[in-house]
Design a protein around this motif. Structure first.
Motif, PDB file in Angstrom:
ATOM      1  N   ALA A  56     -63.308  45.664   1.607  1.00 17.79           N
ATOM      2  CA  ALA A  56     -64.039  45.171   0.426  1.00 17.79           C
ATOM      3  C   ALA A  56     -63.103  45.029  -0.776  1.00 17.79           C
ATOM      4  O   ALA A  56     -63.219  44.074  -1.555  1.00 17.79           O
ATOM      5  N   ILE A  57     -62.154  45.975  -0.914  1.00 17.44           N
ATOM      6  CA  ILE A  57     -61.197  45.883  -2.034  1.00 17.44           C
ATOM      7  C   ILE A  57     -60.357  44.607  -1.896  1.00 17.44           C
ATOM      8  O   ILE A  57     -60.178  43.849  -2.856  1.00 17.44           O
ATOM      9  N   LYS A  58     -59.854  44.355  -0.673  1.00 13.21           N
ATOM     10  CA  LYS A  58     -59.046  43.144  -0.460  1.00 13.21           C
ATOM     11  C   LYS A  58     -59.861  41.885  -0.755  1.00 13.21           C
ATOM     12  O   LYS A  58     -59.394  40.951  -1.408  1.00 13.21           O
ATOM     13  N   PHE A  59     -61.085  41.896  -0.251  1.00 11.80           N
ATOM     14  CA  PHE A  59     -62.003  40.771  -0.474  1.00 11.80           C
ATOM     15  C   PHE A  59     -62.153  40.523  -1.982  1.00 11.80           C
ATOM     16  O   PHE A  59     -61.986  39.394  -2.468  1.00 11.80           O
ATOM     17  N   ALA A  60     -62.404  41.606  -2.726  1.00  6.90           N
ATOM     18  CA  ALA A  60     -62.641  41.468  -4.176  1.00  6.90           C
ATOM     19  C   ALA A  60     -61.390  40.975  -4.893  1.00  6.90           C
ATOM     20  O   ALA A  60     -61.474  40.138  -5.800  1.00  6.90           O
ATOM     21  N   ILE A  61     -60.207  41.482  -4.474  1.00  4.75           N
ATOM     22  CA  ILE A  61     -58.967  41.057  -5.138  1.00  4.75           C
ATOM     23  C   ILE A  61     -58.749  39.554  -4.954  1.00  4.75           C
ATOM     24  O   ILE A  61     -58.442  38.830  -5.910  1.00  4.75           O
ATOM     25  N   VAL A  62     -58.931  39.079  -3.712  1.00  6.15           N
ATOM     26  CA  VAL A  62     -58.696  37.648  -3.451  1.00  6.15           C
ATOM     27  C   VAL A  62     -59.691  36.797  -4.256  1.00  6.15           C
ATOM     28  O   VAL A  62     -59.307  35.819  -4.905  1.00  6.15           O
ATOM     29  N   VAL A  63     -60.970  37.188  -4.241  1.00 11.21           N
ATOM     30  CA  VAL A  63     -61.973  36.383  -4.942  1.00 11.21           C
ATOM     31  C   VAL A  63     -61.738  36.415  -6.458  1.00 11.21           C
ATOM     32  O   VAL A  63     -61.785  35.385  -7.131  1.00 11.21           O
ATOM     33  N   ALA A  64     -61.452  37.603  -6.995  1.00 12.70           N
ATOM     34  CA  ALA A  64     -61.328  37.720  -8.457  1.00 12.70           C
ATOM     35  C   ALA A  64     -60.057  37.090  -8.988  1.00 12.70           C
ATOM     36  O   ALA A  64     -60.063  36.445 -10.042  1.00 12.70           O
TER      37      ALA A  64
ATOM     38  N   PHE B  67     -51.074  38.831   8.642  1.00 18.65           N
ATOM     39  CA  PHE B  67     -50.061  38.775   7.582  1.00 18.65           C
ATOM     40  C   PHE B  67     -49.692  37.312   7.273  1.00 18.65           C
ATOM     41  O   PHE B  67     -49.557  36.931   6.107  1.00 18.65           O
ATOM     42  N   VAL B  68     -49.566  36.510   8.314  1.00 21.67           N
ATOM     43  CA  VAL B  68     -49.242  35.084   8.126  1.00 21.67           C
ATOM     44  C   VAL B  68     -50.322  34.395   7.278  1.00 21.67           C
ATOM     45  O   VAL B  68     -50.020  33.662   6.330  1.00 21.67           O
ATOM     46  N   ILE B 183     -60.507  35.213   3.163  1.00 12.44           N
ATOM     47  CA  ILE B 183     -61.342  36.415   3.016  1.00 12.44           C
ATOM     48  C   ILE B 183     -62.283  36.589   4.202  1.00 12.44           C
ATOM     49  O   ILE B 183     -62.603  37.711   4.578  1.00 12.44           O
ATOM     50  N   VAL B 184     -62.685  35.490   4.829  1.00  6.03           N
ATOM     51  CA  VAL B 184     -63.487  35.640   6.049  1.00  6.03           C
ATOM     52  C   VAL B 184     -62.659  36.364   7.106  1.00  6.03           C
ATOM     53  O   VAL B 184     -63.138  37.258   7.804  1.00  6.03           O
ATOM     54  N   TRP B 185     -61.358  36.017   7.174  1.00  3.92           N
ATOM     55  CA  TRP B 185     -60.502  36.687   8.157  1.00  3.92           C
ATOM     56  C   TRP B 185     -60.304  38.165   7.801  1.00  3.92           C
ATOM     57  O   TRP B 185     -60.200  39.015   8.693  1.00  3.92           O
ATOM     58  N   ILE B 186     -60.245  38.481   6.510  1.00  9.81           N
ATOM     59  CA  ILE B 186     -60.137  39.892   6.101  1.00  9.81           C
ATOM     60  C   ILE B 186     -61.284  40.686   6.725  1.00  9.81           C
ATOM     61  O   ILE B 186     -61.089  41.773   7.269  1.00  9.81           O
ATOM     62  N   VAL B 187     -62.485  40.114   6.678  1.00  7.97           N
ATOM     63  CA  VAL B 187     -63.649  40.800   7.247  1.00  7.97           C
ATOM     64  C   VAL B 187     -63.567  40.827   8.774  1.00  7.97           C
ATOM     65  O   VAL B 187     -63.759  41.864   9.410  1.00  7.97           O
TER      66      VAL B 187
END
Lengths: 241, 197
Positions: A56-64, B67-68, B183-187
């Motif tokens: 969720a933190i990564k998600f938020a960083i990318v979006v923000a 990472f890519v 971000i979809v891939w992050i999930v």
């Protein structure tokens, strides 16, 4: 609101190249921490919670910051959050509805009363030892003798199910869904290399069926007992078709 | 031209409609991937036969492809920076880098799908195969569409007039799409690969 009304399409986020690269590095480090966590041997509960938080933190960083919602018009944030919250609610609702799909459902939830009675009779017969199961008692004894619990006491190809050789029983009852050569049709393929779960899993599947699939309970429909299921499992897992 | 330029600043919402359209589309994409992820989670642990996820998923390899994709997001944000600050060389170089990193990610996915296929896992093998291939396949499709999207921008930027007056808007909007796919891939990476089976 005034700020929104005058928001200019060409306003740029204040982030510098250096800061973008730093954000990229932070995201990489967070991913490495997640990876380390997944190998750390934490108990499942805390592990899942920690992974969800990091994700969720990564998600938020990318979006923000990368999608610069933090610096952009609030309308975009509201629009995106609407979809995101709706999707999250949908996920929770679906999981709440279907997460008991695994193993908690019993034969009773699906079968007709008659089938339940047969299932209970079969279970009772199993509980009192082989030989008390009525019509199929002779077969039960034969199967019990041919296949032991350890699985290495008898020839898996020579097992008996309800007095019928296991291969014949398979062709008469199972092949219609699993294929004559166990290659899979409606049901999955049942070859030794495909059956990677422990014996108990298939034992349970044969006797109790799989809720949500076409696999019925063979204890309820045919009155198979533990020894019968055992003979079938040994046959499927150790004899090539 | 001047009149056309004026129009984009006088929408009733105060924002450019093209950018708003992208955000609305991405909001709908949340629902699209939300249902696929839900399906994966509901099917999880229900497969009757192997190959099962714990036997077949290659976590080190997928970490590399993750990472890519992350680096492609960094390249994309730098391309947007270049477009916004008039640094066209940076913009074109970073667009190209994003495209190449996106293609590399797809290469990893093709390799993964082929390996799984040769180990006996396909769309119809078990519930894991069905939900895994549909979810990651649709994500891969989005990466592929993104590659075409960015390539069209890169080609457009090489014309005599470049991407024209709205250059930063076009690149910014494409960037939103690309970051969303990231971000979809992050999930997906967390839910499918890292969570205990």
């Amino acid at each position: 609101m005034e700020h929104e009304a005058t928001a200019h399409a060409n306003e740029h986020p204040p982030t510098t190249i250096r800061q973008y690269v730093l954000i990229g590095a932070i995201l990489t480090v967070l991913t490495l921490i997640e990876l380390w966590l997944s190998y750390s041997g934490l108990p499942h509960g805390p592990l899942i919670a920690a992974l969800l938080v990091f994700s969720a933190i990564k998600f938020a960083i990318v979006v923000a910051l990368f999608m610069h919602l933090r610096f952009d018009n609030r309308l975009f944030t509201r629009m995106f959050l609407f979809g995101l919250v709706l999707a999250g609610s949908l996920l929770l609702a679906l999981l709440g509805l279907f997460s008991d799909n695994h193993d908690s459902r019993t034969v009773e939830a699906y079968a007709t009363p008659g089938a339940v009675a047969a299932h209970e009779a079969a279970a009772e017969a199993g509980g009192h030892g082989e030989g008390e199961g009525g019509g199929q008692s002779g077969g039960g004894e034969a199967a019990g003798g041919a296949t032991t619990e350890g699985g290495d006491g008898g020839d898996p190809a020579a097992g008996m199910v309800q007095g019928i050789p296991v291969a014949e029983f398979f062709q008469a009852n199972c092949a219609v869904c699993h294929g004559q050569n166990r290659e899979g049709l409606v049901g999955p393929a049942l070859t030794p290399e495909r059956l990677t779960q422990p014996d108990e899993f298939y034992h349970d599947t044969i006797l109790n069926g799989r809720p949500g699939t076409a696999m019925p309970s063979w204890a309820a429909t045919k009155g198979l007992n533990d020894a019968d299921a055992n003979a079938l499992v040994q046959f499927l897992k150790h004899v090539e078709p | 031209m001047a009149a056309a330029h004026e129009v984009q600043h006088h929408t009733s919402t105060g924002v450019d409609n093209r950018k708003l359209l992208m955000w609305v589309f991405l909001a709908s994409e949340c629902l699209f991937f939300g249902t696929l992820i839900s399906t994966y989670l509901i099917f999880k642990g229900n497969s009757l036969v192997g190959p099962l996820p714990e036997e077949i998923l290659d976590i080190p390899l997928t970490s590399l492809s993750t990472f890519v994709l992350l680096m492609s997001s960094l390249a994309m944000v730098l391309a947007v920076y270049g477009a916004q600050h008039g640094q066209l060389g940076l913009m074109k170089g970073m667009l190209l880098a994003t495209i190449l990193l996106g293609l590399t990610f797809l290469g990893f996915q093709v390799y993964e799908f082929r390996t799984f296929g040769s180990e006996g896992l396909n769309l119809t093998t078990n519930q894991f195969g069905a939900s895994f291939f549909v979810l990651t396949g649709f994500h891969g499709l989005h990466v592929g569409i993104g590659v075409f999207y960015l390539t069209s921008l890169l080609i457009g930027s090489m014309r005599r007039n470049g991407l024209g007056r709205d250059r930063d808007l076009w690149v910014d909007t494409a960037g939103l799409y690309w970051h969303f796919v990231d971000i979809v891939w992050i999930v997906i990476f967390t839910v499918i690969y890292l969570m205990p089976h």
